[in-house]
Design a protein around this motif. Structure first.
Motif, short mmCIF file in Angstrom:
data_model
loop_
_atom_site.label_atom_id
_atom_site.label_comp_id
_atom_site.label_asym_id
_atom_site.label_seq_id
_atom_site.Cartn_x
_atom_site.Cartn_y
_atom_site.Cartn_z
N THR A 29 0.80 -1.23 0.00
CA THR A 29 0.00 0.00 0.00
C THR A 29 0.83 1.28 0.00
OG1 THR A 29 -0.13 0.10 2.43
CG2 THR A 29 -1.81 -1.21 1.27
N GLY A 30 2.10 1.19 0.43
CA GLY A 30 2.90 2.40 0.58
C GLY A 30 2.54 3.18 1.82
N TRP A 31 1.64 2.63 2.63
CA TRP A 31 1.21 3.27 3.88
C TRP A 31 2.06 2.78 5.03
CZ3 TRP A 31 -1.87 0.81 7.95
CH2 TRP A 31 -2.35 1.71 8.93
N GLN A 327 0.23 7.96 1.72
CA GLN A 327 1.56 7.41 1.55
C GLN A 327 2.44 7.78 2.74
OE1 GLN A 327 2.49 5.29 -1.33
NE2 GLN A 327 0.30 5.29 -0.90
N PRO A 330 8.97 7.05 3.02
CA PRO A 330 9.61 5.93 2.29
C PRO A 330 10.65 5.19 3.13
CG PRO A 330 9.45 7.86 0.89
CD PRO A 330 9.06 8.31 2.27
N VAL A 333 8.54 2.70 5.10
CA VAL A 333 7.76 1.75 4.31
C VAL A 333 8.67 0.75 3.61
CG1 VAL A 333 6.20 1.54 2.35
CG2 VAL A 333 5.86 3.36 4.01
#
Length: 357
Positions: A29-31, A327, A330, A333
């Protein structure tokens, strides 16, 4: 969006499954799971939820469990991160105290005897079980490496335990709950009756929150959340069908956990909250085996869960519900590029959130 994350009970095997599941959730999901407005953890889910909510990314948990070393990466106390227990503190060390004699909680045993219908079968049983003999100090040490004292920087973290006298569930961290150190609350939530010694907080003894419910999803029904994501290791999408005496307890427990989970999910949906339920598949069950307290195959369970959870998240209904997730950072994640010495300090990744109003 206001989002809840619920991580259920499941012993050592369940903790491994949750580790892989959280990593798959972040990757797919990038969450960032630590960005949930509410995080509810029970037993194994309390350990994984507390670590995640307090700044440890799922990818780091996976790498650490594999045995990777991280040169230059230290914990909150300045100790090398690589020295931390690889099984999240799930060690069996005897508690230095008098040996257990008779029921672990006479008061709870007598309460349930006088009116057993008021209590779940698990609550009735734990009062009569002997007190556990293993210490929870290794569990506490795992948490103290991230949060040395006090509560998590995530103010929406709830850790569920059961009062050993009344059988009532207590979500530590929620407004109105007794004050507690995060390490003590997690140890209490993981203190399986008959195995681990109960944990004393504020003069009262507490045991595993899974005694009341393996998921405790319904705690979020009045929180006005838009979406709740629940990873529950003890229910399953593919029930065991083989007739084997050693599987009898697992079958009964999984069915009870699944019924309870379904009932709790209905309450949230009736209140207008969307729910994504993620549960072990037959492949997960094969990897986990019948003994949820076995630690020797953690990494296999993690890798299988990364695949099976990712597949569930890609299902059309779940993909639609998860499409609006914001989001995340990074660095949390996905695993950063380069050697560990170039990674940002884990303390920089800790989330400090205000609870949703």
């Amino acid at each position: 969006m206001k989002i809840g994350l619920v991580l259920g009970a499941g012993g050592i095997q369940g903790g491994a499954w949750l580790t892989g599941g959280l990593d798959a959730l972040a990757e797919e999901t990038g969450w960032d799971p630590s960005e949930a407005d509410r995080v509810v953890g029970t037993s194994a889910g309390s350990m994984m939820g507390a670590l995640c909510a307090s700044g440890i990314p799922p990818w780091f948990m996976v790498a650490h469990s594999r045995g990777e070393t991280f040169e230059g990466v230290v914990d909150a106390n300045g100790r090398p991160a690589g020295d931390a227990d690889r099984a999240a503190g799930a060690r069996f060390e005897l508690k230095r105290t008098w040996p257990p004699i008779g029921p672990g909680s006479w008061r709870l045993a007598l309460r349930t005897l006088s009116n057993p219908r008021r209590y779940t079968p698990a609550t009735v049983a734990i009062g009569w079980l002997p007190r556990g003999i293993f210490s929870t100090e290794s569990l506490k040490d795992t948490i103290r490496r991230v949060v040395p004292s006090g509560w998590s920087p995530h103010s929406g973290l709830w850790i569920v335990a059961c009062d050993y006298t009344t059988g009532q569930r207590v979500p530590f961290g929620r407004r109105g709950a007794p004050p507690a150190e995060l390490a003590d609350a997690v140890a209490a939530s993981c203190a399986i009756p008959g195995i681990y010694h109960p944990v004393t907080i504020g003069g009262r003894r507490y045991v595993d929150g899974g005694v009341y419910s393996a998921s405790n999803l319904d705690l979020l029904r009045n929180e006005e959340l838009d979406l709740v994501i629940c990873l529950n290791p003890t229910s399953t999408l593919h029930p065991i069908r083989a007739i084997n005496p050693r599987d009898a307890f697992n079958i009964a427990f999984q069915r009870a956990s699944g019924r309870r989970l379904g009932s709790e999910a209905k309450k949230l949906r009736a209140a207008g909250t969307e729910v994504v339920l993620v549960q072990p598949t037959s492949e997960d069950l094969e990897a986990m085996g019948p003994n949820l307290m076995r630690a020797s195959n953690r990494n296999r369970v993690i890798e299988v869960a990364r695949r099976t959870v990712a597949a569930q998240l890609r299902e059309p209904r779940n993909r639609e519900l998860l499409a609006e997730l914001p989001q995340g950072d990074p660095r949390k994640v996905h695993r950063p590029e380069g050697p560990p010495s170039e990674w940002p300090p884990l303390a920089e990744l800790q989330t400090r959130r205000a609870a949703p109003r």
